[in-house]
Design a protein around this motif. Structure first.
Motif, short mmCIF file in Angstrom:
data_model
loop_
_atom_site.label_atom_id
_atom_site.label_comp_id
_atom_site.label_asym_id
_atom_site.label_seq_id
_atom_site.Cartn_x
_atom_site.Cartn_y
_atom_site.Cartn_z
N ARG A 1 25.39 24.99 48.86
CA ARG A 1 24.50 24.24 49.76
C ARG A 1 23.68 23.25 48.93
O ARG A 1 23.31 23.51 47.80
N CYS A 2 23.38 22.14 49.57
CA CYS A 2 22.54 21.14 48.93
C CYS A 2 21.09 21.60 48.97
O CYS A 2 20.70 22.36 49.84
N ALA A 3 20.33 21.12 48.04
CA ALA A 3 18.91 21.41 48.05
C ALA A 3 18.29 20.83 49.32
O ALA A 3 18.64 19.73 49.74
N GLN A 4 17.42 21.57 49.92
CA GLN A 4 16.75 21.08 51.13
C GLN A 4 15.81 19.95 50.75
O GLN A 4 15.24 19.93 49.67
N ARG A 5 15.63 19.02 51.65
CA ARG A 5 14.72 17.91 51.38
C ARG A 5 13.81 17.72 52.57
O ARG A 5 14.12 18.15 53.68
N THR A 6 12.71 17.07 52.35
CA THR A 6 11.83 16.76 53.46
C THR A 6 12.33 15.47 54.09
O THR A 6 12.85 14.59 53.41
N PHE A 7 12.16 15.37 55.37
CA PHE A 7 12.66 14.19 56.07
C PHE A 7 11.69 13.02 56.00
O PHE A 7 11.96 11.96 56.50
N ALA A 8 10.55 13.21 55.37
CA ALA A 8 9.58 12.14 55.24
C ALA A 8 9.98 11.15 54.16
O ALA A 8 9.54 10.01 54.16
N SER A 9 10.80 11.57 53.22
CA SER A 9 11.18 10.68 52.13
C SER A 9 12.70 10.56 52.06
O SER A 9 13.43 11.45 52.45
N GLN A 10 13.13 9.43 51.53
CA GLN A 10 14.57 9.20 51.36
C GLN A 10 15.02 9.80 50.04
O GLN A 10 14.27 9.87 49.08
N THR A 11 16.29 10.20 50.01
CA THR A 11 16.88 10.67 48.76
C THR A 11 17.17 9.45 47.89
O THR A 11 17.21 8.32 48.37
N SER A 12 17.42 9.68 46.62
CA SER A 12 17.74 8.57 45.72
C SER A 12 19.02 7.87 46.15
O SER A 12 19.15 6.66 46.03
N GLY A 13 19.99 8.65 46.68
CA GLY A 13 21.23 8.05 47.17
C GLY A 13 20.99 7.14 48.36
O GLY A 13 21.57 6.06 48.46
N GLU A 14 20.12 7.58 49.27
CA GLU A 14 19.79 6.75 50.43
C GLU A 14 19.13 5.45 50.00
O GLU A 14 19.46 4.37 50.50
N LEU A 15 18.22 5.57 49.04
CA LEU A 15 17.53 4.38 48.54
C LEU A 15 18.49 3.42 47.86
O LEU A 15 18.42 2.20 48.06
N LYS A 16 19.42 3.96 47.07
CA LYS A 16 20.40 3.13 46.37
C LYS A 16 21.29 2.39 47.37
O LYS A 16 21.51 1.18 47.25
N VAL A 17 21.82 3.10 48.36
CA VAL A 17 22.69 2.49 49.36
C VAL A 17 21.92 1.45 50.17
O VAL A 17 22.42 0.35 50.43
N THR A 18 20.68 1.77 50.53
CA THR A 18 19.84 0.82 51.28
C THR A 18 19.63 -0.46 50.47
O THR A 18 19.76 -1.56 51.00
N GLN A 19 19.32 -0.32 49.19
CA GLN A 19 19.09 -1.49 48.34
C GLN A 19 20.34 -2.37 48.24
O GLN A 19 20.26 -3.58 48.32
N ILE A 20 21.48 -1.74 48.07
CA ILE A 20 22.73 -2.50 47.99
C ILE A 20 22.98 -3.27 49.28
O ILE A 20 23.33 -4.45 49.26
N LEU A 21 22.77 -2.60 50.41
CA LEU A 21 22.99 -3.26 51.70
C LEU A 21 22.01 -4.40 51.92
O LEU A 21 22.37 -5.44 52.48
N LYS A 22 20.77 -4.24 51.47
CA LYS A 22 19.79 -5.33 51.59
C LYS A 22 20.22 -6.54 50.77
O LYS A 22 20.04 -7.68 51.19
#
Length: 104
Positions: free
Chosen positions: A17-38
């Motif tokens: 299982r993946c480590a649980q995360r809080t939904f208030a913050s983005q994961t590093s992968g989400e941030l990376k993909v978002t930046q590329i798309l921007k």
């Protein structure tokens, strides 16, 4: 095989299982993909990237709204996103893409 009863027994293998995360913050992968798309879609008015693998970075859902999709079929829009993320997709197990053109 359970020889005493003549039945097969099942071996349970724990799923990783993946480590649980809080939904208030983005994961590093989400941030990376978002930046590329921007960078690849400078006219985008809305980009939302969600790691739907529970934080592992193996599957993402992308919602992107951009003028760059105007007059293009859905397949062409999705191909544009795939091309923008071609290096990142190599590390993913799955990707859900939702594209749209901003309403005027």
């Amino acid at each position: 095989m359970d020889h005493m009863r003549g039945r097969r027994t099942r071996t349970e293998v724990p799923l990783l299982r993946c480590a649980q995360r809080t939904f208030a913050s983005q994961t590093s992968g989400e941030l990376k993909v978002t930046q590329i798309l921007k960078e690849k879609f400078p006219q985008a008015t809305n980009i939302k990237v969600t790691d739907i693998s529970g934080g592992c970075g193996s599957m993402y859902e992308i919602h992107i709204e951009s003028e760059e999709f105007e007059d293009k079929r859905i397949l062409q829009q999705h191909q544009m996103v795939n091309k923008a993320l071609k290096d990142e997709i190599k590390e993913m197990h799955g990707l859900r893409i939702f594209t749209s053109v901003p309403k005027h």
